[in-house]
Design an enzyme around this catalytic site. Structure first.
Site, PDB file in Angstrom:
ATOM      1  N   SER A  19       5.911  13.081   7.638  1.00 38.25           N
ATOM      2  CA  SER A  19       6.286  13.144   6.226  1.00 38.25           C
ATOM      3  C   SER A  19       5.113  13.605   5.350  1.00 38.25           C
ATOM      4  O   SER A  19       5.298  14.404   4.436  1.00 38.25           O
ATOM      5  CB  SER A  19       6.857  11.810   5.751  1.00 38.25           C
ATOM      6  N   GLY A  46      -6.108   8.796  -0.907  1.00 38.57           N
ATOM      7  CA  GLY A  46      -5.693   8.246  -2.198  1.00 38.57           C
ATOM      8  C   GLY A  46      -4.294   7.679  -2.078  1.00 38.57           C
ATOM      9  O   GLY A  46      -3.709   7.683  -0.996  1.00 38.57           O
ATOM     10  N   LYS A  51      -7.523   0.076   4.823  1.00 35.51           N
ATOM     11  CA  LYS A  51      -6.456  -0.369   3.901  1.00 35.51           C
ATOM     12  C   LYS A  51      -5.153  -0.631   4.632  1.00 35.51           C
ATOM     13  O   LYS A  51      -4.366  -1.481   4.219  1.00 35.51           O
ATOM     14  CB  LYS A  51      -6.288   0.644   2.772  1.00 35.51           C
TER      15      LYS A  51
END
Lengths: 318, 318
Positions: free
Chosen positions: B6, B124, B179
């Site tokens: 994706s 990001g 993260k």
């Protein structure tokens, strides 16, 4: 405990769980009466059983004999209440905002009136509803008084409520005030359906702006990465509980600030704080583009035009 | 563009919008064939019209003549793909993780093979679905090559996709890897229904743990407060799009890691990265309590017991 809103009630419950004798003083006498009679707050956290917590009015509250006075009133009312406190007990403030009349940090209003009164501020990601339901949370106790810090940490800490101490009172208070303004902008991103990528970017720039203001006011940068800074900011901006986020969303969908407050039915501190924060930033010479944008939208500027102008700026180094 | 998942497809759309000629090379030949025939990806972002983007297999991709090679393959496949790249075009990596075989940052795999090949990483809060729908986002381009940084910023920046540059390649890559592991833990907080207060506290401590590791590895602390750090972390942990968050939630609700991956139907990088990150932390001598906890749960420890032990620790200064 002065202030019978949702956070005042939830914090009274925390104190009761830790075995403290608590009197909850409501600014609304009718609410005080109902609370004393039924053991429930008729308006906020109506599911919570407050039995064992005494209820009274602010005028009749045993402030003079209290070991600790906790203030959980809106920032607009803080100065009036703090200015009328008898006795010399230490004050713990739960209010997140600045004094609308003077732009001062709220803790300075407590100190100015009784010389030597110890003052602390509690802040962090602490939705009242969750705490009243017994869900775990963590907070920061900020005070320049090391003895009070230790006392409060001992009095409040439990397996469900972790209380850290931080000597940076300035930073913790600025975080608590500014995060509600950023949350209005984050809510507007939701209202405009700009997506989570844009929202995360806005919140990140929002914390940078908060930290810039803090630095100019003498706060410690680490405070902004902590529970009272980033922690409270992300909860306020992302949780469905966040009133300021919700208000920003409603305003982006076309409501006026007054309509948003009416729909939420509770204080929306960011709306009070935004212009006060902007004035503070001007005084200390710091640019706060998101806060400035929030103020301009509250003053009537089109949100769409503002968003487009922000995205059109030339990107630089991060 | 190598990688037809994706993010690869959404980034190919971004490149097309900026007027670049793009070839999308899929690792799955069947997917490449369908994409070339229909202008749509049969599996990911099925709503997106990819017409104008050439599609081919990795083996047949015109890598040697490309001006830029963009890699968007899972971290497990990165070393194999990066090691087989012909030509000397600069590489932009979109992959967030570490090399499972060696624990190295992925950009080092590109560099090790062609001396002098320029490499950059883009990171990001960038959910592919939102970008493919034309919603605004911002990202950081990290590279130690100032010339490439400028070229990429110029090639990618648009009113809908703001590209900042940051020379801290180490920090940006560690953020992107770590993260996803914190997001597994945040998802577990959701699965256990511990509430948004607890989740915000966990994410805040998570970023502190990421920054500690970064510092030990030579990263710049500011990177962790930026878009690739805090920005990507909060989106990954809070958005409904977050796969790693969702995987953590499913595991907390009783699924195995394999069942969670099957339910999500896409790569869950945090599951690959968690043990690799723990090993890295051990090597550089940094404690990562949340990452350690994630690894222990993935190894079979009870999540409830772990949560209780974390909340029972003695609180200190923040």
């Amino acid at each position: 405990m002065i202030g019978g809103g949702s956070w005042g009630c939830a914090f009274a419950l925390l104190l009761r769980e830790r075995g403290h004798a608590v009197t909850l003083a409501c600014r609304d006498p009718e609410q005080a009466r109902e609370l004393a009679e039924t053991g429930r707050n008729p308006r906020y956290l109506t599911f919570a059983d407050l039995s064992g917590i005494a209820a009274t009015t602010v005028a009749e509250a045993p402030v003079e004999t209290a070991e600790l006075v906790v203030l959980a009133v809106p920032s607009r009312a803080f100065g009036g209440v703090a200015g009328a406190l008898p006795g010399a007990a230490p004050v713990l403030s739960l209010t997140k905002g600045l004094d609308p009349a003077t732009g001062e940090r709220l803790s300075t209003l407590v100190r100015g009136l009784v010389r030597g009164r110890a003052v602390a501020v509690l802040s962090g990601p602490n939705f009242a509803e969750e705490i009243a339901r017994g869900l775990p949370a963590a907070a920061v106790i900020a005070t320049e008084d090391g003895f009070l810090a230790g006392q409060l940490q001992h009095a409040l800490n439990s397996p469900l409520f972790r209380a850290y101490v931080n000597p940076d009172l300035v930073g913790v208070e600025l975080c608590g005030a500014a995060k509600n303004v950023i949350a209005l902008a984050a809510g507007a991103v939701d209202g405009l359906a700009l997506g989570d990528n844009a929202k995360a970017a806005l919140i990140t720039r929002g914390l940078a702006e908060m930290a810039r203001l803090g630095e100019a006011c003498g706060a410690r940068p680490e405070t902004f990465s902590g529970l009272a800074g980033m922690g409270d900011l992300i909860a306020t901006c992302w949780s469905s509980h966040g009133r300021n986020r919700r208000a920003g969303e409603l305003i982006a969908l076309g409501a006026t600030a007054e309509e948003a407050i009416a729909a939420i039915g509770q204080v929306v501190e960011g709306l009070t704080t935004a212009p006060v924060l902007r004035d503070l930033a001007h005084r200390v010479g710091v640019e706060l583009p998101i806060t400035e944008g929030v103020c301009r939208v509250l003053e009537g500027e089109s949100l769409g035009a503002l968003a487009a102008s922000l995205m059109g700026r030339r990107p630089t180094e991060e």
